[in-house]
Design a protein around this motif. Structure first.
Motif, PDB file in Angstrom:
ATOM      1  N   ALA A 191      -2.424   2.143   5.752  1.00 50.54           N
ATOM      2  CA  ALA A 191      -3.496   1.512   6.352  1.00 50.54           C
ATOM      3  C   ALA A 191      -3.566   1.386   7.694  1.00 50.54           C
ATOM      4  O   ALA A 191      -4.930   1.578   8.358  1.00 50.54           O
ATOM      5  CB  ALA A 191      -3.820   0.174   5.659  1.00 50.54           C
ATOM      6  N   PHE A 213       0.711  -1.201  -0.053  1.00 53.21           N
ATOM      7  CA  PHE A 213      -0.075  -0.201   0.085  1.00 53.21           C
ATOM      8  C   PHE A 213       0.899   1.320   0.075  1.00 53.21           C
ATOM      9  O   PHE A 213       0.170   2.462   0.169  1.00 53.21           O
ATOM     10  CB  PHE A 213      -0.807  -0.104   1.220  1.00 53.21           C
ATOM     11  CG  PHE A 213      -1.734  -0.861   1.289  1.00 53.21           C
ATOM     12  CD1 PHE A 213      -2.568  -1.579   0.338  1.00 53.21           C
ATOM     13  CD2 PHE A 213      -2.217  -1.330   2.372  1.00 53.21           C
ATOM     14  CE1 PHE A 213      -3.436  -2.625   0.054  1.00 53.21           C
ATOM     15  CE2 PHE A 213      -3.433  -2.686   2.487  1.00 53.21           C
ATOM     16  CZ  PHE A 213      -3.859  -2.859   1.664  1.00 53.21           C
ATOM     17  N   GLU A 251      -0.442   4.561  -2.108  1.00 51.45           N
ATOM     18  CA  GLU A 251      -1.575   4.853  -1.690  1.00 51.45           C
ATOM     19  C   GLU A 251      -1.963   5.413  -0.329  1.00 51.45           C
ATOM     20  O   GLU A 251      -2.935   6.036   0.024  1.00 51.45           O
ATOM     21  CB  GLU A 251      -2.844   3.621  -1.731  1.00 51.45           C
ATOM     22  CG  GLU A 251      -2.997   3.298  -3.147  1.00 51.45           C
ATOM     23  CD  GLU A 251      -1.803   2.368  -3.770  1.00 51.45           C
ATOM     24  OE1 GLU A 251      -1.493   2.566  -5.161  1.00 51.45           O
ATOM     25  OE2 GLU A 251      -1.041   1.664  -3.175  1.00 51.45           O
ATOM     26  N   GLY A 252      -1.103   4.737   0.539  1.00 51.84           N
ATOM     27  CA  GLY A 252      -1.116   5.386   1.981  1.00 51.84           C
ATOM     28  C   GLY A 252      -0.867   4.576   3.123  1.00 51.84           C
ATOM     29  O   GLY A 252      -0.568   3.410   2.844  1.00 51.84           O
ATOM     30  N   ILE A 310     -10.325   2.046   5.345  1.00 46.33           N
ATOM     31  CA  ILE A 310      -9.206   1.343   4.632  1.00 46.33           C
ATOM     32  C   ILE A 310      -9.732   0.953   3.110  1.00 46.33           C
ATOM     33  O   ILE A 310      -8.738   1.287   2.394  1.00 46.33           O
ATOM     34  CB  ILE A 310      -8.771   0.343   5.477  1.00 46.33           C
ATOM     35  CG1 ILE A 310      -8.179   0.730   6.845  1.00 46.33           C
ATOM     36  CG2 ILE A 310      -7.546  -0.599   4.604  1.00 46.33           C
ATOM     37  CD1 ILE A 310      -7.795  -0.687   7.678  1.00 46.33           C
ATOM     38  N   ASN A 319     -10.067   4.571   1.138  1.00 48.80           N
ATOM     39  CA  ASN A 319      -8.940   5.308   0.880  1.00 48.80           C
ATOM     40  C   ASN A 319      -7.684   4.540   0.423  1.00 48.80           C
ATOM     41  O   ASN A 319      -6.916   5.218   0.014  1.00 48.80           O
ATOM     42  CB  ASN A 319      -8.401   5.851   2.110  1.00 48.80           C
ATOM     43  CG  ASN A 319      -9.465   7.061   2.767  1.00 48.80           C
ATOM     44  OD1 ASN A 319      -9.720   8.116   2.173  1.00 48.80           O
ATOM     45  ND2 ASN A 319     -10.439   6.661   3.703  1.00 48.80           N
ATOM     46  N   ILE A 320      -7.881   3.128   0.682  1.00 45.43           N
ATOM     47  CA  ILE A 320      -6.422   2.392   0.147  1.00 45.43           C
ATOM     48  C   ILE A 320      -6.867   1.228  -0.832  1.00 45.43           C
ATOM     49  O   ILE A 320      -6.511   1.457  -2.069  1.00 45.43           O
ATOM     50  CB  ILE A 320      -6.015   1.652   1.380  1.00 45.43           C
ATOM     51  CG1 ILE A 320      -5.363   2.733   2.462  1.00 45.43           C
ATOM     52  CG2 ILE A 320      -4.681   0.950   1.034  1.00 45.43           C
ATOM     53  CD1 ILE A 320      -4.498   3.702   2.193  1.00 45.43           C
TER      54      ILE A 320
END
Length: 294
Positions: free
Chosen positions: A121, A115, A118-119, A130, A133-134
């Motif tokens: 988690a 991840f 994407e960020g 999660i 947004n992920i």
């Protein structure tokens, strides 16, 4: 939270020190649990790192630094390799512990942060956040490429790629199926409650069921009959699709635990079922051993 040995990691990737610190130190590796699973259960298993080289490493995949947690017997080389694919919570303490469990048994185990673009988690307080947004933003093609890079790194750092296996949990169980369909050089794979069917999206255009005809790797699927997120009929469809593939169904196997639900191996959660988890772990080790990953 444990701090990585940055000086030993930086030479592994063609990025400067500041870039590595910003990326790797932002991850929750080997020192805590994701916010969405707190508080953790009192029965949570902890495996120490005595006798191991364990901690963060980093490597490049398509121009991005991929932090990963790895554990292996100290000062040993030519080791069988297990790639550990994390759950939706990222590479938090449970995944690090699984790596150490494998390492105690003589494996080089490595869990990449899939991840990282994407960020993080681990900071989201709910599974829904999660997902939004992920998960919805991670392309399957990117996952396959990052896992290829993980395998390459393992082969350059003490791993024997002739003895290569992969295992994953929940979201990582689905990815495990996909990677087994992607990489025929794997010796074996174990998917823990990974879904095989689901919606088709831009990021996930195909599911394991769609690609079952390409499967050349023996996969052990471990599932709970009470898992409402993975309908039993999808597993039946997967078995049939595998049977029609190049191996004619030979090599892969499904085990369904009657009383287990989702995440029955997750000892840090209320879903944990000790007997089924222990049986699944025993089967996992036997599966890898019987297929030359030992």
């Amino acid at each position: 939270m444990l701090k990585p040995d940055v000086d030993s990691l930086v030479p592994h990737v063609p990025f400067d020190r500041r870039t590595f610190l910003k990326t790797a130190l932002g991850a929750t590796f080997g020192g805590g649990f994701a916010a969405a699973v707190l508080p953790v259960s009192a029965q949570t298993i902890h495996t120490d790192a005595e006798g191991l080289d364990a901690g963060e490493v980093g490597f490049e995949s398509n121009g991005t630094l991929i932090p990963a947690y790895r554990a292996q017997p100290r000062s040993k080389t030519n080791l069988p390799v297990i790639v550990v694919v994390h759950e939706i919570f990222g590479v938090h303490e449970h995944i690090a512990d699984i790596c150490r469990r494998f390492a105690k048994l003589g494996y080089l185990a490595v869990a990449p942060d899939l991840f990282v673009r994407e960020g993080d988690a681990s900071v989201y307080p709910t599974i829904q956040q999660i997902d939004q947004n992920i998960l919805s933003k991670v392309p399957d093609a990117q996952l396959m490429s990052d896992l290829d890079a993980t395998v390459d790194w393992a082969g350059q750092h003490g791993g024997d790629l002739k003895r290569l296996g992969i295992t994953g949990f929940c979201w990582g169980g689905r990815v495990t199926w996909l990677y087994a369909e992607h990489n025929p050089h794997l010796k074996a794979a174990v998917s823990w409650y990974g879904r095989v069917a689901g919606p088709h999206t831009q990021s996930a255009p195909e599911n394991p069921l769609d690609l079952a005809g390409e499967l050349q790797v023996p996969v052990l699927g471990l599932y709970g009959r009470q898992d409402t997120s993975i309908p039993q009929d999808t597993l039946a469809q997967m078995k049939q699709a595998i049977a029609q593939g190049p191996q004619g169904g030979r090599g892969s196997e499904f085990v369904v635990y009657d009383d287990a639900g989702h995440a029955f191996f997750a000892d840090y959660r209320a879903s944990y079922r000790r007997a089924d988890a222990q049986n699944g772990w025993t089967r996992t080790l036997a599966w890898f051993k019987s297929h030359g990953v030992a």
